[in-house]
Structure formats: C-alpha cells, structure tokens
Design a protein around this motif. Structure first.
Motif, PDB file in Angstrom:
ATOM      1  N   GLU A  38       0.814  -1.213   0.000  1.00 44.48           N
ATOM      2  CA  GLU A  38       0.000   0.000   0.000  1.00 44.48           C
ATOM      3  C   GLU A  38       0.853   1.271   0.000  1.00 44.48           C
ATOM      4  N   MET A  39       2.112   1.144   0.444  1.00 45.32           N
ATOM      5  CA  MET A  39       2.985   2.315   0.423  1.00 45.32           C
ATOM      6  C   MET A  39       3.327   2.741  -1.008  1.00 45.32           C
ATOM      7  N   MET A  42       1.432   5.508  -2.197  1.00 46.03           N
ATOM      8  CA  MET A  42       1.761   6.797  -1.600  1.00 46.03           C
ATOM      9  C   MET A  42       2.874   7.516  -2.370  1.00 46.03           C
ATOM     10  N   GLU A  45       2.058  11.114  -3.373  1.00 49.61           N
ATOM     11  CA  GLU A  45       1.955  11.943  -2.171  1.00 49.61           C
ATOM     12  C   GLU A  45       3.332  12.284  -1.615  1.00 49.61           C
ATOM     13  N   TYR A  46       4.222  11.301  -1.617  1.00 47.81           N
ATOM     14  CA  TYR A  46       5.554  11.543  -1.061  1.00 47.81           C
ATOM     15  C   TYR A  46       6.406  12.397  -1.996  1.00 47.81           C
ATOM     16  N   TYR A 221       8.389   1.366   5.602  1.00 44.73           N
ATOM     17  CA  TYR A 221       7.527   2.412   6.137  1.00 44.73           C
ATOM     18  C   TYR A 221       6.058   2.005   6.020  1.00 44.73           C
ATOM     19  N   GLU A 222       5.247   2.597   6.915  1.00 42.12           N
ATOM     20  CA  GLU A 222       3.816   2.358   6.876  1.00 42.12           C
ATOM     21  C   GLU A 222       3.028   3.609   6.509  1.00 42.12           C
ATOM     22  N   SER A 223       3.713   4.743   6.434  1.00 33.00           N
ATOM     23  CA  SER A 223       3.046   5.995   6.064  1.00 33.00           C
ATOM     24  C   SER A 223       4.088   7.027   5.673  1.00 33.00           C
ATOM     25  N   VAL A 224       3.650   8.043   4.935  1.00 33.87           N
ATOM     26  CA  VAL A 224       4.529   9.155   4.586  1.00 33.87           C
ATOM     27  C   VAL A 224       4.921   9.924   5.845  1.00 33.87           C
ATOM     28  N   GLU A 225       3.985  10.010   6.777  1.00 35.36           N
ATOM     29  CA  GLU A 225       4.256  10.713   8.034  1.00 35.36           C
ATOM     30  C   GLU A 225       5.414  10.062   8.787  1.00 35.36           C
ATOM     31  N   GLU A 226       5.504   8.743   8.713  1.00 37.86           N
ATOM     32  CA  GLU A 226       6.589   8.045   9.388  1.00 37.86           C
ATOM     33  C   GLU A 226       7.946   8.427   8.787  1.00 37.86           C
TER      34      GLU A 226
END
Length: 260
Positions: A38-39, A42, A45-46, A221-226
């Motif tokens: 799922e990353m 992203m 977005e990243y 990673y699990e999210s862009v925020e991470e």
C-alpha cells in the motif's frame, strides 16, 4: 532547507503488489517482507513534497529490468523532480542513450562476485566519472568494491544504507567506513539508518562531504508521516547538516542526468 531524497524506488502499484504477495521468492529474500504494497500507492503523495530525488526502479527477483528501467526513464520525463538511477542489466541498451550517469547494482539481480558481464556499464561510468549505487552488506562485498575501485578508478561509488548489514550492527558499519575512509570517490547514503550515533561516527571517519540523506521509500515504512518523523529525528540529531541533506545531493544531481 531544500527537501531532497537520494534513494527512492519508483514503480506501479498493481504489478508490484501481485509480485510481493505471490512471489516464489518471498520466503527466500527478506526484501519482500520489508514492503507494505500500500505504500507504493503513496508514491505521488511523497514525491510531490520533494524538490528533487533519485528515482530507482522498484524491482524484485522476477522483475523485467529493461522494462522497469524504461518506466523510470519515462517517469522522469514527465516528473521534472525525478533523476533516474537505472538498474544494471546484461542488456547495455541504457548506456549513453538517455544521458544517465547513475546506475544501481543489486545482489538480487546481479552476480555480486563477478562484474565481468556488466563491465560495459563500469567502463562507461569510469570514462564519464559517473556514479554507481551499490550494497556492501558482507565482508566479501568489501573486497569486491575494492576491486572495482582498482579497475575503474574514475567511477564514483555510493554505498547504500551506510554499508550496514541486515541488522544495522554498529561494528559492521564502522568497519565498512574504515575500509573506504581514504577513498574520496566513495560516498554513503543513510537510507534506512535510524541510529544517529552511526551517522555521527560516519561524519568523524569520512566527513560531511561524503554522506547523503535517502529514505529507501517505499521500503520499511507504513506511512509518509513516518518517513518525515524519522527524517526530523535525523535532522535534529545531526544539527540540520546541510551537506548531508542538501549540498551533497546538489553536487551530484547535475552530473548524473541531463534532461532532454
């Protein structure tokens, strides 16, 4: 401060998700377990938050290297922030055709003990003072890279992940740094390195002019925020060192790719 990333993998979500979930190699190579499919979704977005980045094809054991290299070439033509870092293959189609002087060798798709089948790439990089991104995760690889430096002295080498082994062992990283401390044409990216002390040690051994920030997106990673949370931690721990996060990237950027 400009926002650069020297180590990003670019690819398509649907195709790579199928590979990750169904690969016959997924229990053999740890790489498959280090990515949440799922990353990959992203990616836009990243990258839209970045000023520039080195774009490496997202690849696995069964990937068609020529096809994923072409995907990245096309991607970078439409995304003017992307700078292609192409995978080395037995096919030398991408030598010279696209003004790319940054290639990646990876043990998953390249024989890590014998470079003769890809010497054309190294001759090309050596003749043009290009850059080779490479892994150095065991002692055998240290000798391999030393031999590359002897045979292709004008080729620049970027050792990924600060040369770490699988477990980011401090002693192993320090031995890698010491092995290449006197080679000014050997740089290190700090993608996937979260222990600030290892980077501080690297600064003492090789200096700030030879270290680059990278994330290794979308792996681990699990999210862009991470990603940005970890980067903020590094920025704070390294006193916002502009050489690591900005200047060293900029020095390489215009040398390795000319947009057409």
């Amino acid at each position: 401060m400009k926002n650069y990333d020297s180590h990003i993998h670019i690819g398509t979500y649907e195709e790579n998700k199928i590979i990750i979930q169904n690969s016959e190699y997924k229990n053999k190579y740890k790489l498959y377990s280090l990515i949440n499919p799922e990353m990959i979704n992203m990616q836009e977005e990243y990258t839209k938050m970045l000023d520039d980045f080195f774009a490496i094809p997202l690849f696995f054991k069964e990937t068609n290297i020529e096809r994923c290299n072409q995907f990245v070439i096309n991607y970078c033509k439409t995304n003017n922030k992307g700078i292609p870092a192409l995978l080395i293959d037995k096919n030398d189609k991408f030598i010279g055709d696209y003004s790319v002087l940054l290639f990646k060798e990876h043990f998953l798709v390249n024989d890590f003990l014998d470079w003769r089948d890809r010497s054309k790439f190294y001759d090309f990089l050596n003749d043009n003072e290009g850059y080779l991104l490479i892994h150095c995760k065991d002692k055998i690889r240290v000798e391999y890279i030393k031999n590359l430096l002897i045979n292709f002295p004008n080729m620049n080498i970027i050792i990924a992940h600060l040369g770490r082994d699988t477990y980011e062992m401090t002693e192993f990283i320090r031995n890698i740094l010491l092995a290449f401390a006197k080679n000014d044409n050997v740089l290190f990216d700090i993608s996937t390195i979260h222990n600030v002390n290892n980077i501080l040690y690297a600064l003492n051994i090789v200096g700030e002019d030879r270290i680059l920030y990278g994330s290794d997106f979308p792996f681990e990673y699990e999210s862009v925020e991470e990603i940005y949370s970890l980067k903020k931690k590094l920025l704070n721990g390294l006193n916002n060192n502009e050489h690591i996060f900005v200047k060293n990237f900029e020095k390489i950027r215009n040398k390795v790719y000319v947009r057409k």
